[in-house]
Design a protein around this motif. Structure first.
Motif, PDB file in Angstrom:
ATOM      1  N   LYS A   1      28.679  -6.823 -30.599  1.00 41.33           N
ATOM      2  CA  LYS A   1      27.565  -5.929 -30.105  1.00 41.33           C
ATOM      3  C   LYS A   1      26.151  -6.084 -30.935  1.00 41.33           C
ATOM      4  CE  LYS A   1      30.063  -2.363 -27.793  1.00 41.33           C
ATOM      5  NZ  LYS A   1      30.356  -1.075 -27.906  1.00 41.33           N
ATOM      6  N   ALA A   2      26.316  -6.407 -32.385  1.00 42.98           N
ATOM      7  CA  ALA A   2      25.277  -6.861 -33.072  1.00 42.98           C
ATOM      8  C   ALA A   2      24.449  -7.935 -32.819  1.00 42.98           C
ATOM      9  CB  ALA A   2      25.477  -7.109 -34.597  1.00 42.98           C
ATOM     10  N   LYS A   3      25.273  -8.906 -32.250  1.00 47.16           N
ATOM     11  CA  LYS A   3      24.472 -10.172 -31.807  1.00 47.16           C
ATOM     12  C   LYS A   3      23.978  -9.982 -30.505  1.00 47.16           C
ATOM     13  CE  LYS A   3      27.534 -13.456 -34.081  1.00 47.16           C
ATOM     14  NZ  LYS A   3      28.988 -14.264 -33.667  1.00 47.16           N
ATOM     15  N   ARG A   4      24.506  -9.134 -29.553  1.00 46.68           N
ATOM     16  CA  ARG A   4      24.112  -8.708 -28.234  1.00 46.68           C
ATOM     17  C   ARG A   4      22.822  -7.910 -28.506  1.00 46.68           C
ATOM     18  NH1 ARG A   4      29.714  -7.665 -24.977  1.00 46.68           N
ATOM     19  NH2 ARG A   4      30.464  -9.459 -25.046  1.00 46.68           N
ATOM     20  N   LEU A   5      22.810  -6.955 -29.367  1.00 48.78           N
ATOM     21  CA  LEU A   5      21.840  -6.315 -29.550  1.00 48.78           C
ATOM     22  C   LEU A   5      20.285  -7.052 -29.862  1.00 48.78           C
ATOM     23  CD1 LEU A   5      22.204  -2.609 -31.358  1.00 48.78           C
ATOM     24  CD2 LEU A   5      21.365  -3.242 -28.939  1.00 48.78           C
ATOM     25  N   LYS A   6      20.692  -8.120 -30.770  1.00 47.13           N
ATOM     26  CA  LYS A   6      19.657  -9.058 -31.322  1.00 47.13           C
ATOM     27  C   LYS A   6      19.115  -9.730 -30.318  1.00 47.13           C
ATOM     28  CE  LYS A   6      20.099  -9.547 -36.304  1.00 47.13           C
ATOM     29  NZ  LYS A   6      19.902 -10.582 -37.241  1.00 47.13           N
ATOM     30  N   ASN A   7      20.029 -10.349 -29.182  1.00 41.94           N
ATOM     31  CA  ASN A   7      19.748 -11.012 -28.201  1.00 41.94           C
ATOM     32  C   ASN A   7      18.783 -10.240 -27.338  1.00 41.94           C
ATOM     33  OD1 ASN A   7      21.241 -13.185 -28.934  1.00 41.94           O
ATOM     34  ND2 ASN A   7      23.010 -12.655 -27.731  1.00 41.94           N
ATOM     35  N   LEU A   8      19.139  -8.998 -26.971  1.00 43.28           N
ATOM     36  CA  LEU A   8      18.562  -7.925 -26.237  1.00 43.28           C
ATOM     37  C   LEU A   8      16.867  -8.024 -26.699  1.00 43.28           C
ATOM     38  CD1 LEU A   8      18.283  -6.033 -23.643  1.00 43.28           C
ATOM     39  CD2 LEU A   8      19.022  -4.405 -25.197  1.00 43.28           C
ATOM     40  N   CYS A   9      16.894  -7.751 -27.759  1.00 47.77           N
ATOM     41  CA  CYS A   9      15.724  -7.409 -28.706  1.00 47.77           C
ATOM     42  C   CYS A   9      14.705  -8.475 -28.737  1.00 47.77           C
ATOM     43  CB  CYS A   9      16.001  -7.141 -29.974  1.00 47.77           C
ATOM     44  SG  CYS A   9      16.549  -5.075 -30.142  1.00 47.77           S
TER      45      CYS A   9
ATOM     46  N   LYS B   1      24.908  -8.421 -40.816  1.00 46.93           N
ATOM     47  CA  LYS B   1      25.995  -7.720 -41.566  1.00 46.93           C
ATOM     48  C   LYS B   1      25.527  -6.340 -41.522  1.00 46.93           C
ATOM     49  CE  LYS B   1      29.891  -7.977 -43.534  1.00 46.93           C
ATOM     50  NZ  LYS B   1      29.890  -8.194 -45.068  1.00 46.93           N
ATOM     51  N   GLN B   2      24.387  -6.332 -42.003  1.00 46.72           N
ATOM     52  CA  GLN B   2      23.806  -4.693 -41.987  1.00 46.72           C
ATOM     53  C   GLN B   2      23.656  -4.092 -40.610  1.00 46.72           C
ATOM     54  OE1 GLN B   2      20.051  -4.560 -44.317  1.00 46.72           O
ATOM     55  NE2 GLN B   2      20.611  -6.038 -45.805  1.00 46.72           N
ATOM     56  N   LEU B   3      23.123  -4.859 -39.483  1.00 46.78           N
ATOM     57  CA  LEU B   3      23.459  -4.177 -38.397  1.00 46.78           C
ATOM     58  C   LEU B   3      24.378  -3.937 -37.884  1.00 46.78           C
ATOM     59  CD1 LEU B   3      21.450  -3.390 -35.735  1.00 46.78           C
ATOM     60  CD2 LEU B   3      21.790  -5.964 -35.003  1.00 46.78           C
ATOM     61  N   ALA B   4      25.447  -4.721 -38.039  1.00 40.96           N
ATOM     62  CA  ALA B   4      27.004  -4.391 -37.632  1.00 40.96           C
ATOM     63  C   ALA B   4      27.346  -3.225 -38.384  1.00 40.96           C
ATOM     64  CB  ALA B   4      27.894  -5.512 -38.115  1.00 40.96           C
ATOM     65  N   GLU B   5      26.907  -3.059 -39.595  1.00 38.99           N
ATOM     66  CA  GLU B   5      27.222  -1.733 -40.412  1.00 38.99           C
ATOM     67  C   GLU B   5      26.843  -0.446 -39.763  1.00 38.99           C
ATOM     68  OE1 GLU B   5      30.012  -0.008 -42.657  1.00 38.99           O
ATOM     69  OE2 GLU B   5      29.707  -2.333 -42.548  1.00 38.99           O
ATOM     70  N   LEU B   6      25.673  -0.484 -39.201  1.00 37.57           N
ATOM     71  CA  LEU B   6      24.893   0.692 -38.812  1.00 37.57           C
ATOM     72  C   LEU B   6      25.581   0.850 -37.503  1.00 37.57           C
ATOM     73  CD1 LEU B   6      21.175  -0.204 -39.489  1.00 37.57           C
ATOM     74  CD2 LEU B   6      22.465   1.823 -40.331  1.00 37.57           C
TER      75      LEU B   6
END
Length: 220
Positions: free
Chosen positions: A90-98, A75-80
DNA sequence: ACCCAGGGTCATA
DNA sequence: TATGACCATGGG
């Protein structure tokens, strides 16, 4: 032997004209290789101006690092990253990448891998497709991989060099076999194609003084 | 009000 | 394998 659709003369002429018209583009617009990876995901089907805001938000929140992004609640990542659009996915994709990045040992270990191995590993991440993977390979890992995007297709189609229905791997393979595999050349070439597209030259009646409009081969 | 942007995944046929 | 739906903000 695979017969090539693209000739060395055509590709070099296009590059020369773009470079002469626009000069060096200094890509990728990022401070670090990790920032390139984040930007590559965030810019999926999205204008860069929006991505820039999202990255600024991550920096101001001091969260532009793999460990921080992983620990951040969705939720917080999505907000940023909201300004970049598609923020939930994209929040999920960023986390997958990280998570992949950390699990693989970061740049230290990833840099030891061969390009084709690294590429397959990237493509294995949910949310990383061919273009995103190649953006990362070229602009974050400095590998001689040619990025194919919608602009590349439109340009080559407009010039009558391809039909436009060729699949991603076919086009990438053609560029990489026809041109000498040079990281700086591939870096500049893709950046110039995007730069050219921003002139809105790619719609039929909006091309005024298009730099690649003249016939590519002047003598037969 | 409409169109598109530096794509990718998933469900369906 | 090949389409279509879906994701969503911001600028022209």
């Amino acid at each position: 032997m695979i017969d090539l659709l693209l000739s060395i003369q055509s590709l070099e002429t296009i590059y020369d004209r773009l470079y002469h018209a626009y000069g060096p583009q200094h890509w990728w617009p990022a401070d670090t290789p990790f920032e390139v990876m984040v930007g590559a995901v965030l810019t999926q089907n999205t204008a860069w101006s929006n991505v820039d805001r999202a990255i600024t938000n991550l920096k101001e929140a001091k969260c532009l690092a793999a460990d921080d992004i992983i620990l951040l609640p969705d939720k917080q990542l999505a907000e940023l990253i909201r300004p970049s659009g598609y923020f939930n996915i994209k929040a999920k994709r960023l986390k997958n990448l990280c998570r992949w990045f950390v699990k693989q040992g970061g740049f230290k270990l990833l840099s030891k891998k061969k390009t084709d191995v690294l590429r397959l590993s990237l493509l294995d991440i949910n949310g990383v497709g061919p273009e995103t993977a190649d953006d990362i390979l070229l602009y974050a890992f400095s590998r001689p991989v040619f990025v194919i995007d919608i602009y590349t297709r439109r340009l080559l189609t407009r010039l009558g060099l391809i039909t436009g229905t060729e699949d991603y791997e076919t086009l990438r393979g053609n560029f990489e076999k026809t041109l000498t595999p040079d990281v700086q050349l591939f870096n500049e070439y893709h950046a110039l194609i995007v730069r050219h597209a921003k002139e809105k030259c790619m719609q039929p009646d909006k091309c005024r003084h298009c730099v690649v409009e003249a016939p590519l081969v002047t003598s037969d």
